[in-house]
Design a protein around this motif. Structure first.
Motif, short mmCIF file in Angstrom:
data_model
loop_
_atom_site.label_atom_id
_atom_site.label_comp_id
_atom_site.label_asym_id
_atom_site.label_seq_id
_atom_site.Cartn_x
_atom_site.Cartn_y
_atom_site.Cartn_z
N UNK A 79 -52.08 -54.81 -27.06
CA UNK A 79 -50.66 -54.98 -27.34
C UNK A 79 -50.44 -55.08 -28.85
N UNK A 80 -51.29 -55.86 -29.52
CA UNK A 80 -51.19 -55.98 -30.97
C UNK A 80 -51.38 -54.62 -31.63
N UNK A 81 -52.38 -53.86 -31.15
CA UNK A 81 -52.62 -52.52 -31.69
C UNK A 81 -51.46 -51.58 -31.44
N UNK A 82 -50.87 -51.67 -30.25
CA UNK A 82 -49.72 -50.84 -29.91
C UNK A 82 -48.57 -51.13 -30.88
N UNK A 83 -48.29 -52.39 -31.13
CA UNK A 83 -47.19 -52.74 -32.03
C UNK A 83 -47.49 -52.36 -33.47
N UNK A 84 -48.76 -52.43 -33.86
CA UNK A 84 -49.13 -51.98 -35.21
C UNK A 84 -48.88 -50.48 -35.36
N UNK A 85 -49.19 -49.71 -34.30
CA UNK A 85 -48.91 -48.29 -34.32
C UNK A 85 -47.42 -48.04 -34.46
N UNK A 86 -46.60 -48.81 -33.73
CA UNK A 86 -45.15 -48.66 -33.84
C UNK A 86 -44.68 -48.97 -35.27
N UNK A 87 -45.28 -50.01 -35.89
CA UNK A 87 -44.97 -50.32 -37.29
C UNK A 87 -45.24 -49.12 -38.18
N UNK A 88 -46.40 -48.50 -37.98
CA UNK A 88 -46.80 -47.36 -38.81
C UNK A 88 -45.88 -46.17 -38.59
N UNK A 89 -45.51 -45.91 -37.33
CA UNK A 89 -44.62 -44.78 -37.05
C UNK A 89 -43.23 -45.03 -37.62
N UNK A 90 -42.76 -46.26 -37.53
CA UNK A 90 -41.45 -46.58 -38.10
C UNK A 90 -41.47 -46.43 -39.62
N UNK A 91 -42.54 -46.91 -40.26
CA UNK A 91 -42.66 -46.78 -41.71
C UNK A 91 -42.69 -45.32 -42.12
N UNK A 92 -43.42 -44.52 -41.35
CA UNK A 92 -43.48 -43.08 -41.62
C UNK A 92 -42.09 -42.46 -41.50
N UNK A 93 -41.38 -42.80 -40.42
CA UNK A 93 -40.05 -42.22 -40.19
C UNK A 93 -39.04 -42.68 -41.23
N UNK A 94 -39.24 -43.87 -41.79
CA UNK A 94 -38.32 -44.38 -42.82
C UNK A 94 -38.66 -43.89 -44.21
N UNK A 95 -39.77 -43.16 -44.32
CA UNK A 95 -40.17 -42.61 -45.61
C UNK A 95 -39.53 -41.23 -45.81
N UNK A 96 -39.88 -40.61 -46.93
CA UNK A 96 -39.35 -39.27 -47.21
C UNK A 96 -40.12 -38.17 -46.49
N UNK A 97 -41.13 -38.54 -45.71
CA UNK A 97 -41.93 -37.53 -44.99
C UNK A 97 -41.04 -36.71 -44.07
N UNK A 98 -41.17 -35.39 -44.11
CA UNK A 98 -40.28 -34.55 -43.30
C UNK A 98 -40.67 -34.48 -41.83
N UNK A 99 -41.94 -34.79 -41.52
CA UNK A 99 -42.42 -34.63 -40.14
C UNK A 99 -42.23 -35.93 -39.36
#
Length: 282
Positions: A79-99
């Motif tokens: 569960x902790x790992x799952x939420x860490x992945x969500x943190x990383x995906x959210x950070x990626x989506x909030x960045x300037x990355x186009x993908x």
């Protein structure tokens, strides 16, 4: 045929419990790949059973349902790992990355995300909900592209012992989230209506019902004595017989299965197309 590969991660939260959901997701992806002539691959990750998680190098993520209490696993490694992945995906989506990374959450994972964002009360139902049941769209839901071409109400498979109820409207407003669908109102029963679909952000969306479910898997469940008695106890024998009849109605759960997840995939794939990396055959 597309030159680039679209990579899909399926996060399995069933913990080894026999289910029809994983088959449903994979068959939908297989059909979608063939219909649109895509170079699409997917990989299944046994996250809850073996604590195996994908990285952030996938284009699309589908997170499954699963058994049990969505509150009790908060300190477990998976569960902790799952939420860490969500943190990383959210950070990626909030960045300037186009993908941008598009994520779909179903049932148990939907409840976990509601826990994450503190969107309402999560509790155990008085009795399990199981069957083919109507889902009602909100005003926001009628504008949601992932729910496009579904009727109001539309029908889907509901299978849960836990629920998310009492939406915290202040939290929804603060976080820019939208409640898209709610459980059927039952005026003869003094129970709160469950939240059935939420747009968490531009790239995260979830449902508390099972959009991957099909008639074949549902019939297998409904015909078992345990499930039959659960449905009759909750809804009555007439409703149980009505559910069996609905399995053969192409406008009910098969329409939902053929509509919602393909709409979600369309959103993600069209973004890749917009980057000019590939074309899609329609």
């Amino acid at each position: 045929m597309t030159e680039n590969t679209i990579k899909v991660a399926i996060i399995d939260l069933y913990a080894g419990i026999v289910n029809q959901g994983m088959r449903g997701f994979q068959e939908i992806l297989d059909r979608y790949r063939t219909k649109n002539n895509l170079n699409l691959t997917y990989q299944v990750f046994d996250t809850r059973g073996a604590n195996i998680l994908p990285g952030t190098d996938f284009d699309i993520y589908i997170c499954s349902g699963g058994p049990g209490d969505p509150l009790s696993s908060e300190t477990e490694p998976w569960d902790i790992g799952f939420m860490q992945l969500m943190d990383e995906l959210e950070a990626h989506n909030n960045s300037a990355a186009p993908d941008k990374k598009h994520v779909l959450f179903v049932c148990h994972s939907f409840q976990m995300m509601c826990r994450r964002y503190k969107l309402g009360l999560i509790n155990k139902r008085r009795s399990p909900s199981f069957g083919i049941l109507p889902v009602h769209l909100t005003v926001a839901g009628k504008r949601e592209p992932v729910l496009a071409n579904l009727s109001d109400p539309f029908y889907s498979v509901d299978s849960r012992s836990w629920q998310v109820i009492h939406p915290d409207e202040k939290r929804f407003t603060e976080m820019g989230m939208q409640l898209l669908a709610i459980e059927k109102e039952r005026p003869y029963v003094d129970l709160s209506r469950a939240m059935m679909a939420i747009r968490f952000n531009d790239y995260f969306i979830g449902t508390q019902f099972h959009p991957e479910a099909d008639a074949r898997g549902m019939k297998m469940h409904l015909m078992t004595e345990e499930r039959k008695q659960e449905v009759i106890s909750e809804h009555g024998k007439d409703k149980y017989n009505d559910m069996l009849e609905r399995l053969d109605d192409p406008d009910k759960i098969m329409h939902t299965q053929n509509t919602l997840i393909p709409n979600f995939l369309d959103e993600a794939v069209q973004q890749i197309i917009a980057k000019g990396e590939m074309s899609i055959a329609k």
